[in-house]
Design a protein around this motif. Sequence first.
Motif, PDB file in Angstrom:
ATOM      1  N   ILE A  83       0.906  -1.176  -0.148  1.00 56.42           N
ATOM      2  CA  ILE A  83       0.075  -0.100  -0.063  1.00 56.42           C
ATOM      3  C   ILE A  83       0.828   1.127   0.060  1.00 56.42           C
ATOM      4  CG2 ILE A  83      -0.175  -0.110   2.458  1.00 56.42           C
ATOM      5  CD1 ILE A  83      -3.242   1.055   0.310  1.00 56.42           C
ATOM      6  N   SER A  84       0.418   2.181  -0.809  1.00 56.27           N
ATOM      7  CA  SER A  84       1.136   3.543  -0.683  1.00 56.27           C
ATOM      8  C   SER A  84       0.130   4.662  -0.364  1.00 56.27           C
ATOM      9  CB  SER A  84       1.931   3.836  -1.883  1.00 56.27           C
ATOM     10  OG  SER A  84       2.863   3.073  -2.395  1.00 56.27           O
ATOM     11  N   THR A  85       0.463   5.529   0.520  1.00 55.67           N
ATOM     12  CA  THR A  85      -0.643   6.247   0.959  1.00 55.67           C
ATOM     13  C   THR A  85      -0.066   7.754   1.251  1.00 55.67           C
ATOM     14  OG1 THR A  85      -1.397   4.390   2.431  1.00 55.67           O
ATOM     15  CG2 THR A  85      -2.220   6.569   2.933  1.00 55.67           C
ATOM     16  N   GLU A  86      -0.846   8.610   0.636  1.00 54.99           N
ATOM     17  CA  GLU A  86      -0.355  10.053   0.723  1.00 54.99           C
ATOM     18  C   GLU A  86      -0.666  10.622   2.041  1.00 54.99           C
ATOM     19  OE1 GLU A  86      -1.138  13.474  -2.556  1.00 54.99           O
ATOM     20  OE2 GLU A  86      -3.027  13.594  -0.925  1.00 54.99           O
ATOM     21  N   VAL A  87      -0.059  11.399   2.449  1.00 54.68           N
ATOM     22  CA  VAL A  87      -0.133  11.905   4.173  1.00 54.68           C
ATOM     23  C   VAL A  87       0.253  13.372   4.152  1.00 54.68           C
ATOM     24  CG1 VAL A  87       0.383   9.764   5.069  1.00 54.68           C
ATOM     25  CG2 VAL A  87       2.208  11.464   4.785  1.00 54.68           C
ATOM     26  N   THR A  88      -0.540  14.006   4.998  1.00 56.17           N
ATOM     27  CA  THR A  88      -0.432  15.432   5.212  1.00 56.17           C
ATOM     28  C   THR A  88       0.718  15.563   6.491  1.00 56.17           C
ATOM     29  OG1 THR A  88      -2.521  15.760   4.108  1.00 56.17           O
ATOM     30  CG2 THR A  88      -1.322  17.674   5.396  1.00 56.17           C
ATOM     31  N   PHE A  89       1.551  16.339   6.227  1.00 59.07           N
ATOM     32  CA  PHE A  89       2.479  16.874   7.302  1.00 59.07           C
ATOM     33  C   PHE A  89       1.975  18.157   8.026  1.00 59.07           C
ATOM     34  CE2 PHE A  89       5.430  14.564   4.330  1.00 59.07           C
ATOM     35  CZ  PHE A  89       5.688  13.492   4.951  1.00 59.07           C
ATOM     36  N   GLU A  90       2.594  18.451   9.276  1.00 56.37           N
ATOM     37  CA  GLU A  90       1.961  19.565  10.016  1.00 56.37           C
ATOM     38  C   GLU A  90       2.118  20.591   9.457  1.00 56.37           C
ATOM     39  OE1 GLU A  90       3.672  19.548  13.998  1.00 56.37           O
ATOM     40  OE2 GLU A  90       2.934  17.580  14.487  1.00 56.37           O
ATOM     41  N   ASP A  91       3.142  20.926   8.577  1.00 57.96           N
ATOM     42  CA  ASP A  91       3.414  22.122   7.848  1.00 57.96           C
ATOM     43  C   ASP A  91       2.735  22.299   6.578  1.00 57.96           C
ATOM     44  OD1 ASP A  91       4.720  20.372   6.243  1.00 57.96           O
ATOM     45  OD2 ASP A  91       6.436  21.413   6.409  1.00 57.96           O
ATOM     46  N   GLY A  92       1.556  21.357   6.240  1.00 56.29           N
ATOM     47  CA  GLY A  92       0.679  21.589   5.106  1.00 56.29           C
ATOM     48  C   GLY A  92       1.371  20.515   3.963  1.00 56.29           C
ATOM     49  N   ARG A  93       2.853  20.201   4.026  1.00 58.60           N
ATOM     50  CA  ARG A  93       3.426  19.513   2.927  1.00 58.60           C
ATOM     51  C   ARG A  93       2.871  18.020   2.792  1.00 58.60           C
ATOM     52  NH1 ARG A  93       8.141  17.656   3.483  1.00 58.60           N
ATOM     53  NH2 ARG A  93       8.112  18.314   5.655  1.00 58.60           N
ATOM     54  N   LYS A  94       2.884  17.702   1.752  1.00 62.66           N
ATOM     55  CA  LYS A  94       2.178  16.325   1.350  1.00 62.66           C
ATOM     56  C   LYS A  94       3.494  15.253   1.204  1.00 62.66           C
ATOM     57  CE  LYS A  94      -2.304  17.330   0.824  1.00 62.66           C
ATOM     58  NZ  LYS A  94      -3.048  17.041   1.735  1.00 62.66           N
ATOM     59  N   GLY A  95       3.296  13.959   1.535  1.00 63.75           N
ATOM     60  CA  GLY A  95       4.129  13.047   1.263  1.00 63.75           C
ATOM     61  C   GLY A  95       3.520  11.571   0.807  1.00 63.75           C
ATOM     62  N   VAL A  96       4.238  10.827   0.918  1.00 72.18           N
ATOM     63  CA  VAL A  96       3.880   9.392   0.445  1.00 72.18           C
ATOM     64  C   VAL A  96       4.525   8.274   1.434  1.00 72.18           C
ATOM     65  CG1 VAL A  96       3.627   7.477  -1.080  1.00 72.18           C
ATOM     66  CG2 VAL A  96       3.072   9.861  -1.960  1.00 72.18           C
ATOM     67  N   ILE A  97       3.590   7.657   2.422  1.00 62.88           N
ATOM     68  CA  ILE A  97       4.234   6.564   2.958  1.00 62.88           C
ATOM     69  C   ILE A  97       3.946   5.114   2.342  1.00 62.88           C
ATOM     70  CG2 ILE A  97       3.991   5.284   5.115  1.00 62.88           C
ATOM     71  CD1 ILE A  97       3.464   7.815   6.640  1.00 62.88           C
ATOM     72  N   SER A  98       4.777   4.046   1.943  1.00 62.21           N
ATOM     73  CA  SER A  98       4.599   3.016   1.244  1.00 62.21           C
ATOM     74  C   SER A  98       4.914   1.914   2.494  1.00 62.21           C
ATOM     75  CB  SER A  98       5.511   2.853  -0.074  1.00 62.21           C
ATOM     76  OG  SER A  98       5.093   3.940  -0.662  1.00 62.21           O
ATOM     77  N   ALA A  99       4.062   0.815   2.238  1.00 63.17           N
ATOM     78  CA  ALA A  99       4.592  -0.297   3.308  1.00 63.17           C
ATOM     79  C   ALA A  99       4.108  -1.711   2.739  1.00 63.17           C
ATOM     80  CB  ALA A  99       3.964  -0.061   4.655  1.00 63.17           C
ATOM     81  N   ARG A 100       4.498  -2.923   3.118  1.00 65.24           N
ATOM     82  CA  ARG A 100       3.946  -3.924   3.031  1.00 65.24           C
ATOM     83  C   ARG A 100       3.323  -4.572   4.250  1.00 65.24           C
ATOM     84  NH1 ARG A 100       3.741  -7.774  -0.915  1.00 65.24           N
ATOM     85  NH2 ARG A 100       3.490  -9.946  -0.281  1.00 65.24           N
ATOM     86  N   VAL A 101       2.002  -4.480   4.276  1.00 62.35           N
ATOM     87  CA  VAL A 101       1.405  -4.731   5.624  1.00 62.35           C
ATOM     88  C   VAL A 101       0.929  -6.332   5.632  1.00 62.35           C
ATOM     89  CG1 VAL A 101      -0.780  -4.180   6.929  1.00 62.35           C
ATOM     90  CG2 VAL A 101       0.363  -2.329   5.493  1.00 62.35           C
ATOM     91  N   LYS A 102       1.257  -6.779   6.870  1.00 67.88           N
ATOM     92  CA  LYS A 102       0.827  -8.210   7.216  1.00 67.88           C
ATOM     93  C   LYS A 102      -0.615  -8.147   7.596  1.00 67.88           C
ATOM     94  CE  LYS A 102       5.318  -8.539   9.404  1.00 67.88           C
ATOM     95  NZ  LYS A 102       6.132  -8.904  10.699  1.00 67.88           N
ATOM     96  N   ILE A 103      -1.128  -9.581   7.173  1.00 69.12           N
ATOM     97  CA  ILE A 103      -2.600  -9.696   7.557  1.00 69.12           C
ATOM     98  C   ILE A 103      -2.540 -11.217   8.186  1.00 69.12           C
ATOM     99  CG2 ILE A 103      -4.784 -10.145   6.689  1.00 69.12           C
ATOM    100  CD1 ILE A 103      -3.698  -8.381   4.104  1.00 69.12           C
ATOM    101  N   THR A 104      -3.427 -11.231   9.257  1.00 71.35           N
ATOM    102  CA  THR A 104      -3.304 -12.500  10.113  1.00 71.35           C
ATOM    103  C   THR A 104      -4.691 -12.936  10.291  1.00 71.35           C
ATOM    104  OG1 THR A 104      -2.293 -13.688  12.015  1.00 71.35           O
ATOM    105  CG2 THR A 104      -3.306 -11.487  12.149  1.00 71.35           C
TER     106      THR A 104
END
Length: 649
Positions: free
Chosen positions: A614-635
């Motif tokens: 999954i890749s998710t767009e996030v908003t930082f405290e100063d208003g800038r945008k970024g992307v967090i990518s991860a491989r998420v486990k499912i159990t």
Amino acid sequence: MLDTFAKLLCEHARVRPDRPAMRHKDLGIWHTWTWREMAETIRAYAAGLRDLGLERGATVAVIGENRPAMYWTILAAQWLGAIPVPVYADAVADEMAYVLGHAEVGFAVVQDQEQVDKLLAIQDQVPKLRVVLYDEPRGLRDYDHSRLHAVSGIIEKGRTLLASDPAVAAAIDAERDRGNGDDISIILYTSGTTGRSKGVLLSAGRSIAAARDTVAFDKLTDRDEVLAYLPLAWVGDHYLNYAQSLVSGFCVACPESRETVETNLQEIGPTFYFAPPRVFEALLTRVTIRMEDAGALKRRMFDYFIGLARRWGEKILDGDKVPLTARLGYGLGNLLVYAPLKNVLGFSRIRVAYTAGEAIGPDLFSFYRSLGINLKQLYGQTEAFLYVTAHPDGHIRVGTVGLATPNVDIRITEEGEVLYRSPGQFIGYYKDEERTAETVTPEGYVRTGDAGFFDEDGHLTIIDRAKDVGRLRSGAMFAPKYIENKLKFFPNIKEAVAFGQDSDFVTCMLNIDLTAVGNWAERNNIPYASYQELAQRPEVYAICAGHVAEVNRALAAEPRMAAAQIRRFLILHKELDADDGEMTRTQKVRRGFIAERYKPLVDALYNGAEAADISTEVTFEDGRKGVISARVKITDAATVETGRLEVAA
């Protein structure tokens, strides 16, 4: 007739002129205003605003933290017959632009440079905004002051006008007297769980009537004191702190900042207190961590007396009969443990405390009550201005939200939806007659949108949002919020989002509590560099799996919910955040938005995958945008079937 808040203010200035009305800690020093001083200041403020062109019926945005100037703005606007519109201080630009545009705001009063900058960034979207006032001048010296004014300067201008021109003084007093109970006193925007926020119109007379009922219900007087730290834009602050203070005459203390709330709580020692369950959970987590660092003797003493309190504390609080030995033991425990603990938390003087917003875990609820803290639950809505039900003193039912409060009439429809009529009931939604007609029945009852039922003693239990109570493919009941609340009773789980509508089984996404789980990791020498890394640790999954299994045991014991046990779960790689649209400003999850945003993860929960990218767009405290990518486990989760604990296939 005392049918507006401005009239109540002047009545307190007449009856109790030297009693404290408001406090504020600034630069390390507590400042206090008496009712006389506050009334004089707000009268001058109203004169200054009138001189700027503020007229009856105009809307005024109020954007900032809990500071005297923000509350004075609300009162000064109401004095003139204008309508304050509080806005969440942490709202992002688009949210703020929507509220200011929808409310047709011409004036805005903000706390500081940060809020001024937000307004400048959206000025093209709010063309009617022509005047901006600020409380804190830091950083604003070089700004264009053609439309920018200091609150302090406007108050001083008002003082000068009142002193130099009797006609101005007469006009200001006439504006106050012209107000009546039918005036719209404020517009509060809802949290917008399922879409755009709605502007709730509240009248002065109804708001005051509701506050009078609950002030009498909890026996609040001018000797009480509160710490105002709840968001100004939330109905809880406007009711519990603002309205009840102006009805009863108690003192409202404003913290130095959001970061100092816990310290200021200890310094003020409020007698009336409200906090959502997550605050009580965080405080208990802090206490638990401190006790883990204590010596062996202190830990044993703490555990012994807390055990004693859990057995007898609530009965003593409710006035029930208990053995003399229990009272003596509890008294010793109060001397050695309970009183010092309450002092550390800032709870030493509390007479009445409430929690609401989400279900509170029975163990957490009982812990605070066992210490002698009169903690109760209430259920309310912005449209009700606030209370619908509450626990009366001595009549507590864990798991319920209490009885109907004075002069509130509640009905349950055949479909299970809770309806009410209340003294503070809203006038309607601003510029939305269609939604108003949908919400208010022909008989005048408000549809809450919540599903609930009464027990045999008349206590109300809320299950879930009525529209969210659905069915699995098998036809079994699926109540997502009910399941989520059970998960959040565990200190390690901060948020949960359950899925299952029209599906074969229930799944969920979890957010861990970074403080609680982080402390556990440090004590067990488990390294991590971020929330994302900690959340994907197998040890953390094992902890959460245990919690999910316990929730499934509880669900299995309830015939209506047994089929809704959680079969699969995952821990999200990021914390759900209002800035990312995943939660409201009142910290309610936007389940539909989350399902769409994390569709790859939802699909993986149901297709048997062991992990998903999954890749998710996030908003930082100063208003800038970024992307967090991860491989998420499912159990898979442990479920209860035919009396045995089995792992779901």
